[in-house]
Design a protein around this motif. Structure first.
Motif, mmCIF file in Angstrom:
data_model
loop_
_atom_site.group_PDB
_atom_site.id
_atom_site.type_symbol
_atom_site.label_atom_id
_atom_site.label_comp_id
_atom_site.label_asym_id
_atom_site.label_seq_id
_atom_site.Cartn_x
_atom_site.Cartn_y
_atom_site.Cartn_z
ATOM 1 N N PRO A 95 14.980 13.550 -13.939
ATOM 2 C CA PRO A 95 15.745 14.380 -14.865
ATOM 3 C C PRO A 95 15.390 15.863 -14.763
ATOM 4 C CG PRO A 95 14.083 13.108 -16.030
ATOM 5 C CD PRO A 95 14.124 12.587 -14.627
ATOM 6 N N ILE A 96 14.186 16.134 -14.308
ATOM 7 C CA ILE A 96 13.791 17.495 -13.985
ATOM 8 C C ILE A 96 13.823 17.594 -12.462
ATOM 9 C CG2 ILE A 96 12.051 19.279 -14.239
ATOM 10 C CD1 ILE A 96 13.179 18.216 -16.891
ATOM 11 N N PRO A 97 14.809 18.216 -11.879
ATOM 12 C CA PRO A 97 14.958 18.192 -10.419
ATOM 13 C C PRO A 97 13.681 18.594 -9.691
ATOM 14 C CG PRO A 97 16.895 19.158 -11.430
ATOM 15 C CD PRO A 97 15.880 18.980 -12.535
ATOM 16 N N GLY A 98 13.237 17.740 -8.797
ATOM 17 C CA GLY A 98 12.080 18.048 -7.975
ATOM 18 C C GLY A 98 10.745 17.782 -8.630
ATOM 19 N N TYR A 99 10.732 17.392 -9.893
ATOM 20 C CA TYR A 99 9.453 17.200 -10.584
ATOM 21 C C TYR A 99 8.991 15.750 -10.460
ATOM 22 C CZ TYR A 99 5.893 16.656 -14.083
ATOM 23 O OH TYR A 99 4.708 16.349 -14.713
ATOM 24 N N TRP A 100 7.771 15.588 -9.976
ATOM 25 C CA TRP A 100 7.102 14.292 -9.893
ATOM 26 C C TRP A 100 5.674 14.459 -10.388
ATOM 27 C CZ3 TRP A 100 9.486 9.779 -8.239
ATOM 28 C CH2 TRP A 100 10.753 9.922 -7.676
ATOM 29 N N GLY A 101 5.115 13.395 -10.925
ATOM 30 C CA GLY A 101 3.718 13.411 -11.291
ATOM 31 C C GLY A 101 2.835 13.318 -10.053
ATOM 32 N N GLN A 102 1.545 13.146 -10.264
ATOM 33 C CA GLN A 102 0.609 13.118 -9.138
ATOM 34 C C GLN A 102 0.574 11.757 -8.453
ATOM 35 O OE1 GLN A 102 -0.346 12.532 -12.206
ATOM 36 N NE2 GLN A 102 -1.658 10.727 -11.998
ATOM 37 N N THR A 153 0.833 -1.199 0.000
ATOM 38 C CA THR A 153 0.000 0.000 0.000
ATOM 39 C C THR A 153 0.868 1.250 0.000
ATOM 40 O OG1 THR A 153 -1.841 -1.092 1.119
ATOM 41 C CG2 THR A 153 -1.700 1.306 1.321
ATOM 42 N N ALA A 154 0.651 2.103 -0.980
ATOM 43 C CA ALA A 154 1.458 3.313 -1.136
ATOM 44 C C ALA A 154 0.939 4.101 -2.335
ATOM 45 C CB ALA A 154 2.931 2.959 -1.356
ATOM 46 N N VAL A 155 1.448 5.311 -2.482
ATOM 47 C CA VAL A 155 1.276 6.053 -3.726
ATOM 48 C C VAL A 155 2.449 5.692 -4.638
ATOM 49 C CG1 VAL A 155 1.048 8.306 -4.834
ATOM 50 C CG2 VAL A 155 0.082 7.924 -2.550
ATOM 51 N N TYR A 156 2.150 5.303 -5.845
ATOM 52 C CA TYR A 156 3.165 4.857 -6.797
ATOM 53 C C TYR A 156 3.418 5.948 -7.838
ATOM 54 C CZ TYR A 156 3.170 0.140 -4.925
ATOM 55 O OH TYR A 156 3.322 -0.957 -4.094
ATOM 56 N N TYR A 157 4.691 6.183 -8.088
ATOM 57 C CA TYR A 157 5.130 7.198 -9.036
ATOM 58 C C TYR A 157 6.108 6.581 -10.038
ATOM 59 C CZ TYR A 157 3.849 10.326 -5.136
ATOM 60 O OH TYR A 157 3.204 10.980 -4.116
ATOM 61 N N CYS A 158 6.145 7.139 -11.225
ATOM 62 C CA CYS A 158 7.237 6.806 -12.123
ATOM 63 C C CYS A 158 8.087 8.067 -12.332
ATOM 64 C CB CYS A 158 6.742 6.272 -13.459
ATOM 65 S SG CYS A 158 6.052 7.512 -14.561
ATOM 66 N N ASN A 159 9.318 7.839 -12.723
ATOM 67 C CA ASN A 159 10.214 8.951 -13.006
ATOM 68 C C ASN A 159 11.499 8.388 -13.602
ATOM 69 O OD1 ASN A 159 11.292 11.625 -13.049
ATOM 70 N ND2 ASN A 159 10.179 12.076 -11.157
ATOM 71 N N GLY A 160 12.354 9.294 -14.002
ATOM 72 C CA GLY A 160 13.649 8.843 -14.482
ATOM 73 C C GLY A 160 14.451 8.213 -13.353
ATOM 74 N N TYR A 161 15.410 7.408 -13.740
ATOM 75 C CA TYR A 161 16.304 6.756 -12.781
ATOM 76 C C TYR A 161 17.738 7.086 -13.153
ATOM 77 C CZ TYR A 161 18.898 3.159 -10.320
ATOM 78 O OH TYR A 161 19.788 2.512 -9.528
#
Length: 118
Positions: free
Chosen positions: A103-110, A91-99
């Motif tokens: 790549p955009i510092p501090g940027y995450w989706g919802q 159980t958690a909020v799941y995010y995707c992003n670069g690894y």
């Protein structure tokens, strides 16, 4: 335009399955290894799975090894996370992003909420 849009979360019982999707803007997707991360209440965000750009190499956190599968469709700029045999501790909020880092510092989706409970 920079964009990450996650979807596919929901409420499932232990042992159930979900398939998460993340559509990324081309600038993020094409140039980066992509990862799925999750953040449970009161905990730090953690890496769940990684898929390398241009190859089929994948890595998983020990806690999800054998249960989760990451994949990517370059034609759709989309990364997927197939989650099977779900447990309450998933159980958690799941995010995707670069690894290994956004790549955009501090940027995450919802993010997309996954709740596993009986």
């Amino acid at each position: 335009q920079v964009q990450l849009v996650e979807s596919g979360g929901g409420f499932v019982q232990p042992g159930g399955s979900l398939n998460l999707s993340c559509t990324a803007s081309g600038s993020i997707f094409r140039m980066n290894d992509m990862g799925w991360y999750r953040q449970a209440p009161g905990k730090q965000r953690e890496l769940v799975a990684v898929i390398r750009n241009g190859s089929r190499l994948k890595n998983y956190a020990t806690s999800v090894q054998g249960r989760f599968t990451i994949s990517r469709d370059s034609s759709k700029n989309t990364v997927y996370l197939q989650m099977n045999s779900l447990r309450p501790e998933d159980t958690a909020v799941y995010y995707c992003n670069g690894y290994p880092r956004p790549p955009i510092p501090g940027y995450w989706g919802q993010g997309t909420q996954v709740t596993v409970s009986s």
